[in-house]
Design a protein around this motif. Sequence first.
Motif, PDB file in Angstrom:
ATOM      1  N   VAL A 229       2.349  -0.434  -0.544  1.00  0.00           N
ATOM      2  CA  VAL A 229       0.917  -0.149  -0.589  1.00  0.00           C
ATOM      3  C   VAL A 229       0.522  -0.045  -2.056  1.00  0.00           C
ATOM      4  CG1 VAL A 229      -0.905   1.489   0.010  1.00  0.00           C
ATOM      5  CG2 VAL A 229       0.936   1.031   1.633  1.00  0.00           C
TER       6      VAL A 229
ATOM      7  N   PHE B 206     -10.096   0.048  -0.451  1.00  0.00           N
ATOM      8  CA  PHE B 206      -8.831   0.175   0.268  1.00  0.00           C
ATOM      9  C   PHE B 206      -7.734  -0.648  -0.401  1.00  0.00           C
ATOM     10  CE2 PHE B 206     -11.473   2.058   3.437  1.00  0.00           C
ATOM     11  CZ  PHE B 206     -10.625   2.866   4.193  1.00  0.00           C
TER      12      PHE B 206
ATOM     13  N   VAL C 241      -2.213   5.229   2.640  1.00  0.00           N
ATOM     14  CA  VAL C 241      -3.577   4.701   2.596  1.00  0.00           C
ATOM     15  C   VAL C 241      -4.581   5.832   2.446  1.00  0.00           C
ATOM     16  CG1 VAL C 241      -5.366   3.507   3.929  1.00  0.00           C
ATOM     17  CG2 VAL C 241      -3.030   2.613   3.898  1.00  0.00           C
TER      18      VAL C 241
END
Length: 500
Positions: free
Chosen positions: A296, A368, A339
Amino acid sequence: MARIVYAGVSVGVLVVLLQAAMVLCGFPAKLTLERAFPTNHGVEIAHLRSRDRVRHGRMLQSSGGVIDFSVSGTYDPFLVGLYYTRVQLGNPPKDFYVQIDTGSDVLWVSCNSCNGCPATSGLQIPLNFFDPGSSTTASLVSCSDQICALGVQSSDSACFGQSNQCAYVFQYGDGSGTSGYYVMDMIHLDVVIDSSVTSNSSASVVFGCSTSQTGDLTKSDRAVDGIFGFGQQDLSVISQLSSRGIAPKVFSHCLKGDDSGGGILVLGEIVEPNVVYTPLVPSQPHYNLNLQSISVNGQVLPISPAVFATSSSQGTIIDSGTTLAYLAEEAYNAFVVAVTNIVSQSTQSVVLKGNRCYVTSSSVSDIFPQVSLNFAGGASLVLGAQDYLIQQNSVGGTTVWCIGFQKIPGQGITILGDLVLKDKIFIYDLANQRIGWTNYDCSMSVNVSTATKTGKSEFVNAGQFSDSGSMQNQPDRFILNLSIFVLFVQLYIFTSFFHS
C-alpha cells in the motif's frame, strides 16, 4: 445515401443489389458479451457479498484462428455484476445466453422438460431450452466415450446405473445445483482469419443438457440459459477446441468498468507491450496464482507469506464470476488498517453494516493510496482507488465509498473478481501455464496473436464489433463486399444488355 447512376441502372435496383450483396457476403452477427452491474450505487455491499457467496459455491472442483466474442456493452443497474455471452448451439442454430465463468469447466444450458429452470430473466434477455431431438446434429454421449471418462477423473461427469449415459450432478455450496446429461452438437463461431475479417465456422463440442435446477439457479432476477465454463479441465470448450487445433490454447478478456459495461472476450492471446505474466500454480482445479505480498503506497504490509500459500483450503484464484474481491482474513485486516491510516486526515471513517467506509467530498483518486498485489515472477497487479472501493451513495458534494475487498472469516482463500479484473486485459495462457495482465481501455479493439499452420505467428484485430454488423474496424470487409456489389451490378448490366 448518395444517388448512384450507372449505365441506366436505377437507384432502386442498386439498393436491392447492395442489400443482397451484404446478405450474401455475410456481415456476421457476433457473439455478444454483456454485463449487468450496479451503476446506481444503491446496491448494498451486503447484497453483492451475498451474491458472491452463492457464486463461490459454484466453483467446481496449434491454432486454426481467433474466435471472437464481441461485446454489445449493455447493463442493468438493478442487478449485481454478471457477464454473459450469446452462443449458438445445434442445427439449426439456437441462441443461448450463458454466464462467462473462469471458475468452472463445463458449458451447460437448460434443456427441454427441465425441472426448476427459470423461463424469464430480469436481464431482459430471452431464455431458451435446448432440445436434442430438434437438432439434426445432436448425439448423446455414452459412458464408454473417452471424453466422459476424462470428465469422471475431474469430477465433471459421472455414470449411474445401467443407462450408459454420461451425466453430471453439480451441487453448490448454497444448496443450489443442477443435474443433467451430456450431448455432442455443433457450436457456431466467428473465427478471425485475417485482419478484421471473420468467417462463420462451427465445431462439435460436448456440453451439458440441464434437466434439473434448484436453489439460486431457479431465480429469474439474473437468470441466464446456463454457464460457460472456461476452466482448464478436458470438458471445457477451450480444451476441446484447442485439442483439435480449432482454437489456440489461450483465451483473453477485457471487461469494461464504466457504466456501459461490456468488454472483449477472445479465444486467442491479446498482444500488448506492457503485459506482465505470472505462472499458474500447477495441478490446481482453478486459476490459482502465487500471491506473495500486498503493498500500500509502496509499503509491504506485515502479512505472513503462509497466509497466501496454496493448499486444498487456501490460495489465490482469478474468477470472472465473482463481483467483488476477497482476501484471506489476516490479509484483509492489515489492508483495511493501512488504507484507513493513510486517509484518516482527509476522510471520515465509518462502519456501515460491517463494512469499512469513508465519507469524503474529494476525488478518491487524489486521496486514496495505490495498492499493489505482488505475484511470483515479479509481476504486480497495480490497483487504483476505484479497483478496491465501491461507491455506495452520494448526498450533495459528499460521497460514501466502502472497501470493496471482503473477507471470508476463518478461511485463507483470496478471490480476485470483477472489481479487480475490470479495465484490464487478462490473458489465460494455458499452453504455457501462466496468466498475464495490463491496464487497458476495454472500449478499444485489440490485437490478437494466433499461430498459423506454418508455425508463424500472425496478428489480427478483434473485439468491439456491433451486433448490427457495423463496418467500423472492418475496412477489408467493406472493400470485399463493395467488390462483390460491383460484380452484381456488372452482371445485371450484362444480363439486361443481352436480353434487350
